[in-house]
Design a protein around this motif. Structure first.
Motif, PDB file in Angstrom:
ATOM      1  N   ALA A 299     -44.890  42.039   1.601  1.00  0.00           N
ATOM      2  CA  ALA A 299     -44.340  40.690   1.764  1.00  0.00           C
ATOM      3  C   ALA A 299     -45.083  39.741   0.832  1.00  0.00           C
ATOM      4  CB  ALA A 299     -44.512  40.224   3.210  1.00  0.00           C
ATOM      5  N   CYS A 300     -44.712  38.463   0.864  1.00  0.00           N
ATOM      6  CA  CYS A 300     -45.390  37.434   0.079  1.00  0.00           C
ATOM      7  C   CYS A 300     -45.849  36.308   1.008  1.00  0.00           C
ATOM      8  CB  CYS A 300     -44.439  36.806  -0.938  1.00  0.00           C
ATOM      9  SG  CYS A 300     -43.775  37.970  -2.113  1.00  0.00           S
ATOM     10  N   GLY A 301     -46.867  35.584   0.581  1.00  0.00           N
ATOM     11  CA  GLY A 301     -47.289  34.366   1.282  1.00  0.00           C
ATOM     12  C   GLY A 301     -47.631  34.618   2.735  1.00  0.00           C
ATOM     13  N   SER A 302     -47.143  33.736   3.590  1.00  0.00           N
ATOM     14  CA  SER A 302     -47.459  33.844   5.017  1.00  0.00           C
ATOM     15  C   SER A 302     -46.918  35.127   5.618  1.00  0.00           C
ATOM     16  CB  SER A 302     -46.858  32.661   5.776  1.00  0.00           C
ATOM     17  OG  SER A 302     -47.491  31.486   5.376  1.00  0.00           O
ATOM     18  N   ALA A 303     -45.785  35.603   5.094  1.00  0.00           N
ATOM     19  CA  ALA A 303     -45.214  36.840   5.627  1.00  0.00           C
ATOM     20  C   ALA A 303     -46.178  38.000   5.369  1.00  0.00           C
ATOM     21  CB  ALA A 303     -43.853  37.096   4.983  1.00  0.00           C
ATOM     22  N   TYR A 304     -46.886  37.944   4.228  1.00  0.00           N
ATOM     23  CA  TYR A 304     -47.914  38.954   3.934  1.00  0.00           C
ATOM     24  C   TYR A 304     -49.053  38.848   4.959  1.00  0.00           C
ATOM     25  CZ  TYR A 304     -52.031  40.895   1.576  1.00  0.00           C
ATOM     26  OH  TYR A 304     -53.177  41.582   1.285  1.00  0.00           O
ATOM     27  N   ILE A 346     -41.351  42.186   5.234  1.00  0.00           N
ATOM     28  CA  ILE A 346     -41.305  40.984   6.070  1.00  0.00           C
ATOM     29  C   ILE A 346     -40.884  39.790   5.207  1.00  0.00           C
ATOM     30  CG2 ILE A 346     -42.578  39.535   7.701  1.00  0.00           C
ATOM     31  CD1 ILE A 346     -44.646  41.767   7.919  1.00  0.00           C
ATOM     32  N   SER A 347     -39.899  39.049   5.663  1.00  0.00           N
ATOM     33  CA  SER A 347     -39.470  37.872   4.906  1.00  0.00           C
ATOM     34  C   SER A 347     -38.703  36.914   5.808  1.00  0.00           C
ATOM     35  CB  SER A 347     -38.576  38.304   3.740  1.00  0.00           C
ATOM     36  OG  SER A 347     -38.117  37.177   3.042  1.00  0.00           O
ATOM     37  N   GLN A 348     -39.113  35.661   5.800  1.00  0.00           N
ATOM     38  CA  GLN A 348     -38.377  34.653   6.561  1.00  0.00           C
ATOM     39  C   GLN A 348     -36.993  34.484   5.961  1.00  0.00           C
ATOM     40  OE1 GLN A 348     -36.412  31.417   7.661  1.00  0.00           O
ATOM     41  NE2 GLN A 348     -37.450  31.073   5.713  1.00  0.00           N
ATOM     42  N   ALA A 397     -39.248  22.925   7.098  1.00  0.00           N
ATOM     43  CA  ALA A 397     -40.514  22.609   6.412  1.00  0.00           C
ATOM     44  C   ALA A 397     -40.868  23.759   5.475  1.00  0.00           C
ATOM     45  CB  ALA A 397     -41.624  22.407   7.433  1.00  0.00           C
ATOM     46  N   VAL A 398     -41.352  23.436   4.294  1.00  0.00           N
ATOM     47  CA  VAL A 398     -41.698  24.491   3.331  1.00  0.00           C
ATOM     48  C   VAL A 398     -42.800  25.393   3.900  1.00  0.00           C
ATOM     49  CG1 VAL A 398     -42.794  24.904   1.090  1.00  0.00           C
ATOM     50  CG2 VAL A 398     -40.874  23.313   1.264  1.00  0.00           C
ATOM     51  N   ALA A 399     -43.815  24.801   4.498  1.00  0.00           N
ATOM     52  CA  ALA A 399     -44.899  25.620   5.066  1.00  0.00           C
ATOM     53  C   ALA A 399     -44.402  26.239   6.364  1.00  0.00           C
ATOM     54  CB  ALA A 399     -46.127  24.751   5.327  1.00  0.00           C
ATOM     55  N   LYS A 486     -54.311  24.745   2.532  1.00  0.00           N
ATOM     56  CA  LYS A 486     -54.096  24.553   1.082  1.00  0.00           C
ATOM     57  C   LYS A 486     -52.719  23.965   0.816  1.00  0.00           C
ATOM     58  CE  LYS A 486     -55.501  28.946   0.157  1.00  0.00           C
ATOM     59  NZ  LYS A 486     -56.240  30.064  -0.413  1.00  0.00           N
ATOM     60  N   GLU A 487     -51.712  24.630   1.396  1.00  0.00           N
ATOM     61  CA  GLU A 487     -50.322  24.295   1.078  1.00  0.00           C
ATOM     62  C   GLU A 487     -49.990  22.831   1.311  1.00  0.00           C
ATOM     63  OE1 GLU A 487     -47.107  27.665   2.153  1.00  0.00           O
ATOM     64  OE2 GLU A 487     -48.412  27.162   3.823  1.00  0.00           O
ATOM     65  N   ILE A 488     -50.424  22.312   2.457  1.00  0.00           N
ATOM     66  CA  ILE A 488     -49.906  20.979   2.805  1.00  0.00           C
ATOM     67  C   ILE A 488     -50.919  19.857   2.648  1.00  0.00           C
ATOM     68  CG2 ILE A 488     -48.052  21.821   4.302  1.00  0.00           C
ATOM     69  CD1 ILE A 488     -49.836  21.009   6.689  1.00  0.00           C
ATOM     70  N   ALA A 601     -41.910  25.917  -3.091  1.00  0.00           N
ATOM     71  CA  ALA A 601     -40.509  26.013  -2.668  1.00  0.00           C
ATOM     72  C   ALA A 601     -40.447  26.846  -1.399  1.00  0.00           C
ATOM     73  CB  ALA A 601     -39.687  26.691  -3.752  1.00  0.00           C
ATOM     74  N   LYS A 602     -39.450  26.569  -0.599  1.00  0.00           N
ATOM     75  CA  LYS A 602     -39.300  27.307   0.656  1.00  0.00           C
ATOM     76  C   LYS A 602     -38.967  28.773   0.386  1.00  0.00           C
ATOM     77  CE  LYS A 602     -38.908  27.599   5.113  1.00  0.00           C
ATOM     78  NZ  LYS A 602     -40.229  27.691   5.749  1.00  0.00           N
ATOM     79  N   SER A 603     -38.076  28.979  -0.559  1.00  0.00           N
ATOM     80  CA  SER A 603     -37.661  30.340  -0.833  1.00  0.00           C
ATOM     81  C   SER A 603     -37.830  30.573  -2.323  1.00  0.00           C
ATOM     82  CB  SER A 603     -36.197  30.486  -0.406  1.00  0.00           C
ATOM     83  OG  SER A 603     -35.774  31.782  -0.622  1.00  0.00           O
ATOM     84  N   VAL A 604     -38.672  31.560  -2.695  1.00  0.00           N
ATOM     85  CA  VAL A 604     -38.998  31.764  -4.109  1.00  0.00           C
ATOM     86  C   VAL A 604     -38.157  32.919  -4.636  1.00  0.00           C
ATOM     87  CG1 VAL A 604     -40.856  32.117  -5.772  1.00  0.00           C
ATOM     88  CG2 VAL A 604     -41.311  30.898  -3.645  1.00  0.00           C
ATOM     89  N   THR A 605     -37.045  32.565  -5.259  1.00  0.00           N
ATOM     90  CA  THR A 605     -36.082  33.587  -5.674  1.00  0.00           C
ATOM     91  C   THR A 605     -36.256  33.990  -7.139  1.00  0.00           C
ATOM     92  OG1 THR A 605     -34.502  31.839  -6.083  1.00  0.00           O
ATOM     93  CG2 THR A 605     -34.356  32.923  -3.958  1.00  0.00           C
TER      94      THR A 605
HETATM   95  C1  G6P Z   1     -42.889  30.835  -0.147  1.00  0.00           C
HETATM   96  C2  G6P Z   1     -43.042  29.957   1.084  1.00  0.00           C
HETATM   97  C3  G6P Z   1     -43.981  30.633   2.098  1.00  0.00           C
HETATM   98  C4  G6P Z   1     -43.460  32.004   2.444  1.00  0.00           C
HETATM   99  C5  G6P Z   1     -43.257  32.863   1.196  1.00  0.00           C
HETATM  100  C6  G6P Z   1     -42.493  34.124   1.504  1.00  0.00           C
HETATM  101  O1  G6P Z   1     -44.073  30.893  -0.849  1.00  0.00           O
HETATM  102  O2  G6P Z   1     -43.564  28.700   0.720  1.00  0.00           O
HETATM  103  O3  G6P Z   1     -44.049  29.846   3.286  1.00  0.00           O
HETATM  104  O4  G6P Z   1     -44.365  32.639   3.312  1.00  0.00           O
HETATM  105  O5  G6P Z   1     -42.468  32.152   0.227  1.00  0.00           O
HETATM  106  O6  G6P Z   1     -41.206  33.764   1.900  1.00  0.00           O
HETATM  107  P1  G6P Z   1     -40.263  34.671   2.763  1.00  0.00           P
HETATM  108  O7  G6P Z   1     -38.986  33.885   2.885  1.00  0.00           O
HETATM  109  O8  G6P Z   1     -40.086  35.952   2.002  1.00  0.00           O
HETATM  110  O9  G6P Z   1     -40.941  34.891   4.073  1.00  0.00           O
END
Ligand code: G6P
Length: 607
Positions: A299-304, A346-348, A397-399, A486-488, A601-605
């Motif tokens: 996963a990435c970010g918080s999902a990681y 894992i991904s939101q 919210a982005v975070a 950090k983020e916010i 960004a909320k979703s990093v595509t």
């Molecule tokens: C961005 C968001 C994070 C999120 C990450 C993974 O960096 O700012 O909050 O954890 O992407 O996103 P996802 O949608 O895959 O959980």
């Protein structure tokens, strides 16, 4: 989470419904629809995607005749975001249309029963059973049909209903999902929240659980679940539209933090059946579980970081080795994977580019992929062999906050599920399920125990940097706590495994350096305590996060955050909550744009 609206009056209904839906779009935005009654006939218009598509299709409502109608903006739970699954749903005889916010837990058995009785289903939704039940029970009295229908439903629902035999009437039903009635002049409304009403009226009535209402242009009648009339006073709304959207909170992030008890409950409750955890939707068989030799979580970010927290529970309960890999690294690491590897993704959003790429890479090498994802029908969900939805509802919210806690909750449930299926947890299962069911209440207690956070934020907001330390699951939570900060708030914040400090980082500790020490795991508390003493003796200011009445820590730390008594195996879901709030209030002190932090960004595509 979805949004529903209803209108009856003398004006054209469709433009009013569309305007209301636009205000509710933050509750869900994958598809939408309206049903409007004219000449004793119901016409339904649906689209996938945003409300703007529905406006386009209906000429902003001008192409839809009729002055009575209901509308829906969807956030898919059961069934992908398609036109068939979009609401409103019609009864087979075309007499009833229904919109629904919530989840019908017993829809599978009801669906089978209705099919046996000859009803035909157009969608995969849980909602459609409702409209067929109403048709089945209707004998000329809508109220009676609604009472009989709701007697058969288990779960949460706010419903809007129209019947072609009752022109000018809309019905609203509430059970564990918000629903508000709006009182106009010669017209009346209902909506999932006041946002959709305040442009028309500020006089509202809050329906309570188990109640329903019949609205016509000049009357609102409220009933209890047996059909007895109830009198209820109207309330005057003083919020402005923007505040209403945020449920009265100043920011979406705070609203979403506060929604966590409900979100975690929605993740857990439908999956506990007969004293066991069942992921009916996932379809991972016992034979397949026995075939797993290793698990890779990516996963990435918080999902990681959710994966980092989940690893401990999965390894402990299933004894399957787990590696947690950043998706952006895994995709280029020539990973060691075969058909005995279970990949957990894992991904939101389900749309993160690196996560999707890592998933494809591992699948190409023979791994089976299990997705833990919030957005139904997203790319990650589609690519997966098995999918578990977190059901956190839309996160604006982005975070991420409730996105993270529901992901960790699913991992904890998965740990118990795997351990159970492998026959490794025996009679400890009941206690574990009890601990999981306690999480929503314990999150609420974490709110109640930490009223000092705004004051602590005033003390720490001007720090140059913050260190977060902890061991084991405390370390996993420290990683997410530091990321939130950090983020916010834009403060430099780093998380360290407490035992590693002496191998380098401790060189950075100087007079008044804030150190946030996580001590929520009694079995290793003494060890972290030694690390607290080490940094204190070098001048650090320690803010400890620990259990109430943990006297050993109380006597050493400068300031305290608390968790209630939690099961250390499942602690992260509760432990992160005070740290989310701390980051929020520090960011607020620093005047940051909390819901939309810079550069993020909320979703990093993109890669
Ligand atoms: C961005 C968001 C994070 C999120 C990450 C993974 O960096 O700012 O909050 O954890 O992407 O996103 P996802 O949608 O895959 O959980």
């Amino acid at each position: 989470m979805c949004g529903i609206v209803g209108f009856t009056g003398a004006q054209s209904a469709a433009p009013i419904l569309l305007e209301g839906l636009k205000k509710l779009e933050y509750r869900g935005y994958d598809s939408a629809g309206i049903a409007v009654m004219a000449d004793r006939k119901i016409a339904v218009h649906k689209v996938t995607g945003r409300i703007s598509n529905l406006c386009e299709k209906t000429g902003d409502g001008s192409k839809v005749p009729g002055t009575t109608g209901i509308g829906h903006t969807r956030w898919a739970t059961h069934g992908a975001p398609t036109e068939e699954n979009a609401h409103p749903h019609l009864s087979n005889d075309g007499k009833f249309a229904v919109v629904h916010n919530g989840i019908i837990e017993n829809y599978m058995s009801l669906r089978e029963e209705l099919i046996r009785d000859g009803y035909h289903f157009e969608s995969e939704t849980d909602t459609e059973v409702i409209v067929h039940l109403i048709e089945m029970f209707y004998r000329g009295d809508v109220r009676e049909a609604l009472i009989k229908t709701t007697n058969r439903l288990r779960g949460s629902y706010a419903l809007g209903v129209i019947c072609s035999e009752e022109p000018g009437k809309i019905y609203a039903v509430r059970e564990a999902s918000p629903l508000i009635l709006g009182i106009g002049l010669g017209e009346n409304y209902f909506a999932s929240d006041v946002t959709a009403l305040v442009n028309h009226t500020r006089n509202v009535i809050y329906l309570e659980d188990g109640e329903f209402a019949e609205l016509s242009e000049d009357a609102i009648r409220i009933f209890d679940c047996t059909g007895q009339v109830i009198s209820r006073k109207a309330t005057r709304i003083l919020w402005d539209v923007q505040a209403a959207e945020k449920g009265g909170y100043e920011h979406f992030m705070l609203k979403e933090i506060m929604e966590q008890p409900g979100a975690v409950k929605a993740t857990i409750a439908p999956r506990i059946k007969n004293g066991a955890i069942e992921f009916e939707e996932m379809g991972l068989s016992v034979a397949e579980i026995k075939n797993i030799r290793n698990i890779i979580i990516t996963a990435c970010g918080s999902a990681y970081y959710a994966g980092c927290a989940g690893k401990y529970a999965i390894e402990r309960l299933s004894r399957i080795p787990v590696d947690v890999e950043l998706a952006s690294e895994l995709r280029y690491s020539d990973p060691l994977i075969d058909e005995h590897t279970l990949l957990i993704v894992i991904s939101q959003s389900g749309e993160t580019a690196d996560t999707i790429a890592a998933m494809k890479e591992c699948k190409d090498r023979g791994a089976k992929a299990l997705a833990i994802v919030n957005v139904v029908g997203s790319s990650v969900a589609k690519l997966a062999d098995y999918t578990v939805y977190t059901w956190a509802g839309p996160e604006i919210a982005v975070a991420t906050t409730k996105g993270y806690t529901t992901q960790v909750t699913v991992l904890y449930m998965l740990a118990v599920f795997l351990g159970d299926k492998l026959g490794l947890i025996g009679n400890r299962k009941t206690q574990m399920i009890h601990s999981l069911q306690s999480l929503p209440r314990q999150i609420q207690q974490a709110f109640d125990l930490n009223s000092s956070i705004p004051a602590l934020a005033k003390k720490y907001h001007a720090s140059k940097s913050l260190f977060f330390i902890g061991r084991n699951t405390d370390y996993a939570v420290a990683l997410e706590g530091a990321l939130k900060m950090k983020e916010i708030s834009y403060l430099h914040a780093e998380a360290y495994a407490a035992g590693e400090l002496k191998h380098g980082t401790i060189a950075l500790i100087e007079e008044h350096q804030p150190v946030i020490a996580l001590c929520c795991n009694p079995s290793i508390m003494e060890k972290t305590l030694s690390n607290i003493v080490e940094v204190k003796s070098r001048g650090a200011e320690v803010l400890a996060l620990t259990f109430r009445n943990n006297h050993k820590i109380l006597s050493v730390a400068d300031d305290l955050l608390f968790v209630p008594d939690i099961d250390p195996l499942f602690s992260a879901v509760v432990e992160i909550v005070p740290l989310q709030l701390l980051a929020y209030y520090v960011a607020k002190e620093n005047g940051c744009d909390i819901d939309k932090p810079k550069n993020l960004a909320k979703s990093v595509t993109v890669e």
